[in-house]
Design a protein around this motif. Structure first.
Motif, PDB file in Angstrom:
ATOM      1  N   ALA A  30      -7.029 -37.979  29.277  1.00 55.37           N
ATOM      2  CA  ALA A  30      -6.555 -39.099  30.023  1.00 55.37           C
ATOM      3  C   ALA A  30      -6.248 -40.478  29.569  1.00 55.37           C
ATOM      4  O   ALA A  30      -5.271 -41.097  29.871  1.00 55.37           O
ATOM      5  N   LYS A  31      -7.255 -41.035  29.029  1.00 51.93           N
ATOM      6  CA  LYS A  31      -7.331 -42.189  28.555  1.00 51.93           C
ATOM      7  C   LYS A  31      -6.278 -42.212  27.144  1.00 51.93           C
ATOM      8  O   LYS A  31      -5.774 -43.328  26.997  1.00 51.93           O
ATOM      9  N   GLN A  32      -5.986 -41.124  26.590  1.00 47.71           N
ATOM     10  CA  GLN A  32      -5.028 -40.960  25.547  1.00 47.71           C
ATOM     11  C   GLN A  32      -3.627 -40.648  26.156  1.00 47.71           C
ATOM     12  O   GLN A  32      -2.488 -40.580  25.370  1.00 47.71           O
ATOM     13  N   LYS A  33      -3.553 -40.660  27.407  1.00 51.96           N
ATOM     14  CA  LYS A  33      -2.155 -40.441  28.236  1.00 51.96           C
ATOM     15  C   LYS A  33      -1.605 -39.197  27.857  1.00 51.96           C
ATOM     16  O   LYS A  33      -0.553 -38.803  27.792  1.00 51.96           O
ATOM     17  N   VAL A  34      -2.659 -38.153  27.671  1.00 48.44           N
ATOM     18  CA  VAL A  34      -2.287 -36.708  27.451  1.00 48.44           C
ATOM     19  C   VAL A  34      -1.750 -36.131  28.824  1.00 48.44           C
ATOM     20  O   VAL A  34      -2.420 -36.345  30.018  1.00 48.44           O
ATOM     21  N   THR A  35      -0.800 -35.202  28.988  1.00 43.58           N
ATOM     22  CA  THR A  35      -0.155 -34.744  30.152  1.00 43.58           C
ATOM     23  C   THR A  35      -0.562 -33.311  30.305  1.00 43.58           C
ATOM     24  O   THR A  35      -0.222 -32.716  31.322  1.00 43.58           O
ATOM     25  N   TRP A  36      -0.757 -32.599  29.161  1.00 46.15           N
ATOM     26  CA  TRP A  36      -1.065 -31.190  29.190  1.00 46.15           C
ATOM     27  C   TRP A  36      -2.370 -30.834  28.439  1.00 46.15           C
ATOM     28  O   TRP A  36      -2.576 -31.534  27.252  1.00 46.15           O
ATOM     29  N   ALA A  37      -3.407 -30.183  29.177  1.00 50.59           N
ATOM     30  CA  ALA A  37      -4.630 -29.901  28.386  1.00 50.59           C
ATOM     31  C   ALA A  37      -4.719 -28.452  28.532  1.00 50.59           C
ATOM     32  O   ALA A  37      -4.231 -27.725  29.392  1.00 50.59           O
ATOM     33  N   PHE A  38      -5.244 -27.899  27.512  1.00 46.68           N
ATOM     34  CA  PHE A  38      -5.408 -26.632  27.089  1.00 46.68           C
ATOM     35  C   PHE A  38      -6.829 -26.187  26.801  1.00 46.68           C
ATOM     36  O   PHE A  38      -7.324 -26.900  25.635  1.00 46.68           O
ATOM     37  N   THR A  39      -7.457 -25.019  27.376  1.00 48.67           N
ATOM     38  CA  THR A  39      -8.828 -24.432  27.093  1.00 48.67           C
ATOM     39  C   THR A  39      -8.772 -23.259  26.249  1.00 48.67           C
ATOM     40  O   THR A  39      -7.709 -22.568  26.644  1.00 48.67           O
ATOM     41  N   PRO A  40      -9.828 -22.803  25.612  1.00 43.64           N
ATOM     42  CA  PRO A  40      -9.639 -21.482  24.933  1.00 43.64           C
ATOM     43  C   PRO A  40     -10.203 -20.339  25.890  1.00 43.64           C
ATOM     44  O   PRO A  40     -10.445 -20.460  27.057  1.00 43.64           O
ATOM     45  N   GLU A  41     -10.174 -19.022  25.403  1.00 47.49           N
ATOM     46  CA  GLU A  41     -10.429 -17.987  26.107  1.00 47.49           C
ATOM     47  C   GLU A  41     -12.130 -18.281  26.286  1.00 47.49           C
ATOM     48  O   GLU A  41     -12.664 -18.662  25.597  1.00 47.49           O
ATOM     49  N   ASN A  42     -12.526 -17.740  27.626  1.00 51.01           N
ATOM     50  CA  ASN A  42     -13.841 -17.618  27.935  1.00 51.01           C
ATOM     51  C   ASN A  42     -14.425 -19.291  27.986  1.00 51.01           C
ATOM     52  O   ASN A  42     -15.528 -19.544  27.825  1.00 51.01           O
ATOM     53  N   ALA A  43     -13.368 -19.992  28.229  1.00 50.33           N
ATOM     54  CA  ALA A  43     -13.932 -21.434  28.464  1.00 50.33           C
ATOM     55  C   ALA A  43     -14.827 -21.693  29.698  1.00 50.33           C
ATOM     56  O   ALA A  43     -15.678 -22.505  29.243  1.00 50.33           O
ATOM     57  N   ILE A  44     -14.762 -21.115  30.705  1.00 48.10           N
ATOM     58  CA  ILE A  44     -15.633 -21.111  31.864  1.00 48.10           C
ATOM     59  C   ILE A  44     -16.988 -20.491  31.519  1.00 48.10           C
ATOM     60  O   ILE A  44     -18.065 -20.895  32.041  1.00 48.10           O
ATOM     61  N   LEU A  45     -16.872 -19.125  30.761  1.00 44.56           N
ATOM     62  CA  LEU A  45     -18.187 -18.496  30.888  1.00 44.56           C
ATOM     63  C   LEU A  45     -17.807 -17.538  29.534  1.00 44.56           C
ATOM     64  O   LEU A  45     -17.072 -16.821  29.188  1.00 44.56           O
ATOM     65  N   PHE A  46     -19.052 -17.674  28.679  1.00 43.02           N
ATOM     66  CA  PHE A  46     -18.961 -16.847  27.359  1.00 43.02           C
ATOM     67  C   PHE A  46     -20.357 -16.424  27.292  1.00 43.02           C
ATOM     68  O   PHE A  46     -21.348 -16.885  26.845  1.00 43.02           O
ATOM     69  N   GLY A  47     -20.473 -15.249  27.913  1.00 43.33           N
ATOM     70  CA  GLY A  47     -21.833 -14.522  28.226  1.00 43.33           C
ATOM     71  C   GLY A  47     -21.723 -13.143  27.721  1.00 43.33           C
ATOM     72  O   GLY A  47     -20.806 -12.599  26.878  1.00 43.33           O
ATOM     73  N   ARG A  48     -22.648 -12.250  28.462  1.00 49.68           N
ATOM     74  CA  ARG A  48     -22.717 -10.877  28.276  1.00 49.68           C
ATOM     75  C   ARG A  48     -22.117 -10.260  29.616  1.00 49.68           C
ATOM     76  O   ARG A  48     -21.785 -10.764  30.655  1.00 49.68           O
ATOM     77  N   HIS A  49     -22.025  -8.815  29.529  1.00 52.49           N
ATOM     78  CA  HIS A  49     -21.372  -8.056  30.463  1.00 52.49           C
ATOM     79  C   HIS A  49     -21.677  -8.365  32.024  1.00 52.49           C
ATOM     80  O   HIS A  49     -20.790  -8.702  32.878  1.00 52.49           O
ATOM     81  N   LEU A  50     -23.170  -8.218  32.449  1.00 50.41           N
ATOM     82  CA  LEU A  50     -23.513  -8.784  33.592  1.00 50.41           C
ATOM     83  C   LEU A  50     -23.001 -10.315  33.970  1.00 50.41           C
ATOM     84  O   LEU A  50     -22.799 -10.543  35.220  1.00 50.41           O
ATOM     85  N   ASP A  51     -23.033 -11.266  33.441  1.00 51.57           N
ATOM     86  CA  ASP A  51     -22.584 -12.571  33.763  1.00 51.57           C
ATOM     87  C   ASP A  51     -21.271 -12.596  34.093  1.00 51.57           C
ATOM     88  O   ASP A  51     -21.020 -13.294  35.142  1.00 51.57           O
ATOM     89  N   TYR A  52     -20.249 -12.063  33.619  1.00 51.52           N
ATOM     90  CA  TYR A  52     -19.033 -11.944  33.984  1.00 51.52           C
ATOM     91  C   TYR A  52     -18.698 -11.194  35.354  1.00 51.52           C
ATOM     92  O   TYR A  52     -18.153 -11.501  36.239  1.00 51.52           O
ATOM     93  N   ARG A  53     -19.726 -10.284  35.507  1.00 56.94           N
ATOM     94  CA  ARG A  53     -19.344  -9.537  36.732  1.00 56.94           C
ATOM     95  C   ARG A  53     -20.259 -10.383  37.821  1.00 56.94           C
ATOM     96  O   ARG A  53     -19.574 -10.470  39.104  1.00 56.94           O
ATOM     97  N   GLN A  54     -21.262 -11.020  37.710  1.00 62.21           N
ATOM     98  CA  GLN A  54     -21.735 -11.791  38.590  1.00 62.21           C
ATOM     99  C   GLN A  54     -20.913 -13.254  39.234  1.00 62.21           C
ATOM    100  O   GLN A  54     -20.873 -13.569  40.109  1.00 62.21           O
ATOM    101  N   GLN A  55     -20.150 -13.776  37.957  1.00 58.39           N
ATOM    102  CA  GLN A  55     -19.658 -14.970  38.090  1.00 58.39           C
ATOM    103  C   GLN A  55     -17.950 -14.783  38.535  1.00 58.39           C
ATOM    104  O   GLN A  55     -17.467 -15.640  39.075  1.00 58.39           O
ATOM    105  N   ALA A  56     -17.640 -13.452  38.547  1.00 63.52           N
ATOM    106  CA  ALA A  56     -16.070 -13.189  38.735  1.00 63.52           C
ATOM    107  C   ALA A  56     -15.769 -13.724  40.269  1.00 63.52           C
ATOM    108  O   ALA A  56     -16.621 -13.407  41.261  1.00 63.52           O
ATOM    109  N   GLU A  57     -14.368 -14.229  40.491  1.00 63.59           N
ATOM    110  CA  GLU A  57     -14.112 -14.539  41.822  1.00 63.59           C
ATOM    111  C   GLU A  57     -12.582 -13.914  42.039  1.00 63.59           C
ATOM    112  O   GLU A  57     -12.036 -13.676  40.945  1.00 63.59           O
ATOM    113  N   PRO A  58     -12.228 -13.784  43.315  1.00 68.60           N
ATOM    114  CA  PRO A  58     -10.897 -13.538  43.461  1.00 68.60           C
ATOM    115  C   PRO A  58     -10.016 -14.478  43.314  1.00 68.60           C
ATOM    116  O   PRO A  58     -10.427 -15.653  43.323  1.00 68.60           O
TER     117      PRO A  58
END
Length: 277
Positions: A30-58
């Protein structure tokens, strides 16, 4: 000209830690006046099978998505979350979500191709289908940046998808990813340049990098590729941000002087099968 920020990450299994890392980078962008931001796959959670099932949201429900919408509003950015686990009626999808600067969901995309392969690394056997359900939609969304074609990681190996995205009007292809170190070194840049050249689109590819707590090792090398296939900016293998400006209008002259979509012998067939999924 649009000013973009690619956030290359080494995400782990702690959602709160990953969100904090993203917010720190958004504040800098934001300080660099960027107006578009992109994050990678698994940005919010990079874990194991059970982690994804526990954290999944509708979709559009739950504290994780509420936090992401709040970040888009706070920093007044268009914000692509490369992927997070979304609970659907038929299972869990690995899904990208695009928020506008008001924090509203503009589009979501469920990864079509699941990474069920064997790789000569320490992890060796990858079975994404054991955790996720494949998507069934090709997604192109109209935005101030241009017509965006959405994809995730392993999708990159399937040019048929990108042909469909181009046929549906895509000008910019988004490729959030977590390419393995082995496959990334061999194929990442080559595939990105090929997709750009074939479709005559800009390609924005943002990846995970380094060693993750779950035992995976990813390639990084986030980059932006022009519709002529040139890598105009890239990172190496350290977490961090890449800021770059692009002019989507450059596509017009390239497509006019080399009208490959008009020349293809498969054009009519592609139109008839515009969205076979």
């Amino acid at each position: 000209m649009a000013r973009l920020g690619l956030i290359q990450m080494t995400s782990g299994s702690s959602v709160s830690d990953n969100l904090q890392a993203i917010e720190r980078q958004l504040a800098q962008l934001a300080k660099q006046k960027v107006t578009w931001a992109f994050t990678p796959e698994n940005a919010i959670l990079f874990g194991r099978h059970l982690d994804y099932r526990q954290q999944a949201e509708p979709l559009l429900q739950g504290p994780i998505q509420q936090k992401l919408a709040k970040l888009a509003r706070r920093y007044q950015m268009w914000f692509l979350v490369g992927s997070l686990p979304i609970r659907r009626q038929n299972g869990i999808t690995s899904s990208s979500i695009l928020f506008n600067p008001q924090g509203e969901r503009v589009a979501d995309y469920d990864k079509l191709h699941l990474f069920d392969v064997e790789i000569a690394d320490s992890h060796h056997r990858y079975r994404e289908s054991a955790t996720f359900t494949a998507g069934n939609r090709v997604v192109v969304v109209d935005t101030p940046l241009g017509m965006l074609g959405l994809s995730i990681c392993y999708d990159l190996r399937f040019p048929q998808l990108y042909c469909q995205l181009r046929q549906q009007g895509a000008q910019v292809l988004l490729v959030p990813a977590a390419f393995t170190a082995v496959t990334g070194k061999a194929h990442w840049q080559i595939l990105l340049q090929a997709r750009a050249i074939e479709t005559q689109c800009w390609v924005i590819a943002v990846g995970q990098t380094g060693r993750h707590p779950c035992g995976r090792e990813t390639w990084g090398h986030s980059m932006v590729v022009s519709p002529w296939g040139e890598v105009i900016a890239s990172l190496a293998q350290e977490p961090g941000c890449l800021v770059v400006e692009i002019d989507v209008k450059q596509i017009e002259s390239i497509r006019r002087t080399m009208p490959v979509m008009e020349h293809t012998r498969f054009y009519n067939q592609l139109i008839e099968k515009k969205n076979p999924l």
